[in-house]
Design a protein around this motif. Structure first.
Motif, short mmCIF file in Angstrom:
data_model
loop_
_atom_site.label_atom_id
_atom_site.label_comp_id
_atom_site.label_asym_id
_atom_site.label_seq_id
_atom_site.Cartn_x
_atom_site.Cartn_y
_atom_site.Cartn_z
N LEU A 120 -1.84 -17.81 32.74
CA LEU A 120 -0.70 -17.87 32.99
C LEU A 120 1.02 -18.99 32.43
N TYR A 121 1.66 -18.03 32.36
CA TYR A 121 2.49 -18.77 31.59
C TYR A 121 3.35 -18.51 32.21
N ARG A 122 4.08 -20.02 33.17
CA ARG A 122 4.81 -20.10 34.08
C ARG A 122 5.67 -20.75 34.22
N ASP A 123 7.17 -20.71 33.99
CA ASP A 123 8.40 -22.03 33.89
C ASP A 123 8.26 -23.63 33.18
N GLY A 124 7.71 -22.93 32.06
CA GLY A 124 7.47 -23.63 31.02
C GLY A 124 5.55 -24.63 31.39
N GLU A 125 5.53 -24.06 31.87
CA GLU A 125 3.72 -24.44 32.25
C GLU A 125 2.30 -23.29 31.72
N LEU A 126 1.25 -24.08 31.18
CA LEU A 126 0.55 -23.06 31.06
C LEU A 126 -0.98 -23.69 31.47
N SER A 127 -1.26 -22.56 32.53
CA SER A 127 -2.69 -22.69 33.57
C SER A 127 -3.58 -21.77 32.66
N GLN A 128 -5.14 -22.46 32.34
CA GLN A 128 -6.33 -21.54 32.65
C GLN A 128 -6.50 -21.01 33.97
N GLY A 182 9.09 -13.12 35.11
CA GLY A 182 9.40 -14.39 33.72
C GLY A 182 7.84 -14.61 33.93
N ASP A 183 6.84 -14.43 33.99
CA ASP A 183 5.86 -14.69 34.24
C ASP A 183 5.17 -13.92 32.92
N ARG A 184 4.17 -14.64 31.81
CA ARG A 184 3.68 -14.03 30.95
C ARG A 184 1.82 -14.66 30.99
N TRP A 185 1.31 -13.02 31.17
CA TRP A 185 -0.32 -13.84 31.27
C TRP A 185 -0.61 -13.54 29.78
N LEU A 186 -1.90 -13.83 29.36
CA LEU A 186 -2.61 -14.18 28.40
C LEU A 186 -3.60 -13.96 28.63
N ILE A 187 -4.37 -13.03 27.95
CA ILE A 187 -6.17 -12.16 28.27
C ILE A 187 -7.01 -12.65 26.47
N CYS A 188 -7.97 -13.39 26.20
CA CYS A 188 -7.79 -13.17 24.84
C CYS A 188 -9.61 -13.79 25.27
N SER A 189 -9.91 -13.26 23.92
CA SER A 189 -11.22 -14.05 23.65
C SER A 189 -11.71 -15.01 22.79
N ASP A 190 -12.93 -15.58 22.87
CA ASP A 190 -12.78 -17.12 22.80
C ASP A 190 -12.68 -17.10 21.00
N GLY A 191 -12.45 -15.92 20.35
CA GLY A 191 -12.30 -16.02 18.98
C GLY A 191 -10.51 -16.94 18.82
N LEU A 192 -9.94 -17.11 19.73
CA LEU A 192 -8.56 -17.54 20.59
C LEU A 192 -8.43 -19.42 20.50
#
Length: 415
Positions: A120-128, A182-192
């Motif tokens: 989750l990318y929120r308010d300039g911070e990235l959280s796993q 404004g939240d940006r959610w990222l789902i990815c495989s471990d290839g990234l």
């Protein structure tokens, strides 16, 4: 339909011969599945799982209802994988990770199993948001190794939990979270995530560009770093205006193609049923995951890791001792060389021969008085006295004594 913009991209990478990832960006549901099981198993597993789970892409009254439906869909997908293996024994050992979110109003229901990730990318911070179900993550959680050590650990690809033909009731992590415009959610495989560090992911997600361009940039970053595994990226931007391309569900990766159940070459399957090796750097023709054992194998891995840590500490200790001895030897040799040098100087009233060089190392002087010649400074000419007070270097003891002999002569003394 969820309010927001989304994108899904999957790439085979630069080393693999086929794509075992599947991705989906739908109306409310967004997910990534990373398959395992060799050349003709991982792609089937991720495709079967995705096609079953996207049936949960329907409206829900509450996020809790969506969470339950998502868990049921994943469990049903696990059953379909087991049924497929029963009908096609050549696929024994195949499995897949699953990471999915379902958007319900200002909440999301989340499900996770394996080592694909949700950020989750929120308010300039990235959280796993998710925690990898891997052997090394257990070592990190138990304090046996650090997160930095986990990134290079030889067992970093061993999975502890996946969907497949082993466990009829797999343990799936689920939760409900609030989300904000404004939240940006990222789902990815471990290839990234296994290739690109969090700072680089954060930098890409921070760019104020549409989700499709962000996904393309992340895939390109992985390719620029060698892309040893398939890479799949799904982006969901909360509250963003959907682009025309994002108004219809998108399926990418192996699930976008017809299922293929036949293998063109013998495939190694695991001998033990509870762990799987998810290798992002296997050769294209080899199996991408390895099924391994039960709790005794986990204990064996722990013991092996302890032995490796002990060897690492012993190697470090021996290496440190060797380096320390080399430094001490170098210092002794350097000091011995300084003691082959001489110079002529003064000590209050007389001319003195010194052994060593005119330097100090901290409190340690690299020279000492070798001989007080007894030649008075007062009998020397002004020029000679200034030379002696400034010291005169000599190549050897004989050279130093020759200098003193000359001074005695000019001072009117005798040798």
């Amino acid at each position: 339909m969820a309010s927001g913009n989304s994108a899904a991209i999957s790439h085979v990478g630069k080393i693999r011969s086929n794509n075992q990832d599947s991705g989906y960006a739908g109306n409310r549901l967004f997910m990534v599945a990373d398959g395992m099981g060799g050349h003709a198993g991982g792609d089937v597993a991720s495709a079967i799982a995705l096609k079953r789970i996207i049936e949960a892409d329907v409206p829900y009254e509450t996020a809790a209802e969506a969470e339950l439906a998502l868990q049921e869909a994943i469990t049903a997908a696990n059953g379909e994988l087991a049924d497929t293996v029963f009908e096609h024994p050549e696929l024994t050992g195949m499995g897949t990770t699953v990471d999915a979110i379902v958007v319900v109003g200002d909440e999301i229901a989340l499900a996770h199993i394996g080592d694909s990730r949700i950020y989750l990318y929120r308010d300039g911070e990235l959280s796993q948001i998710t925690v990898d179900h891997t052997f090394v993550q257990r070592l990190v959680d138990s304090g046996r190794i650090t997160a930095e050590e986990a990134m290079v650990h030889p067992r970093r690809s061993v999975l502890m939990r996946v969907l497949g033909d082993v466990d009829s009731a797999p343990e799936i992590d689920t939760q409900v979270l609030m989300t904000h415009p404004g939240d940006r959610w990222l789902i990815c495989s471990d290839g990234l995530s296994g290739v690109i560090d969090n700072d680089s992911i954060k930098k890409a997600l921070a760019e104020e560009i549409p989700a499709q361009q962000v996904a393309q940039k992340l895939v390109k970053d992985s390719l620029d770093h060698g892309a040893p595994d398939n890479v799949t990226v799904v982006i969901y931007d909360v509250g963003a205006e959907p682009t025309p391309a994002a108004t219809s569900p998108v399926v990418v990766g192996s699930a976008a193609k017809p299922l293929a159940f036949e293998s063109n070459e013998p495939r190694r399957t695991g001998l033990l049923p509870s762990l799987r090796l998810h290798s992002g750097r296997a050769t294209p023709s080899g199996p991408s995951h390895f099924e391994s054992a039960a709790e005794d194998y986990y204990d064996e891995l722990i013991e092996e890791d302890a032995r490796r840590a002990k060897r690492r500490r012993l190697t470090w200790l021996v290496g440190s001792i060797v380096i320390a001895l080399a430094i001490i030897l170098a210092v002794l040799l350097a000091y011995a060389w300084t003691q082959t040098r001489f110079y002529v100087g003064s000590d209050t009233n007389t001319v003195v021969i010194y052994q060593g060089i005119q330097q100090d190392v901290g409190p340690i002087s690299l020279s000492h008085r070798y001989e007080d010649t007894g030649v008075p400074l007062s009998l020397l000419s002004t020029y000679d006295r200034q030379q002696i007070e400034g010291t005169i270097s000599a190549e050897s003891l004989k050279d130093a004594k020759d200098i003193v002999s000359r001074l005695r002569t000019t001072a009117g003394g005798t040798e």
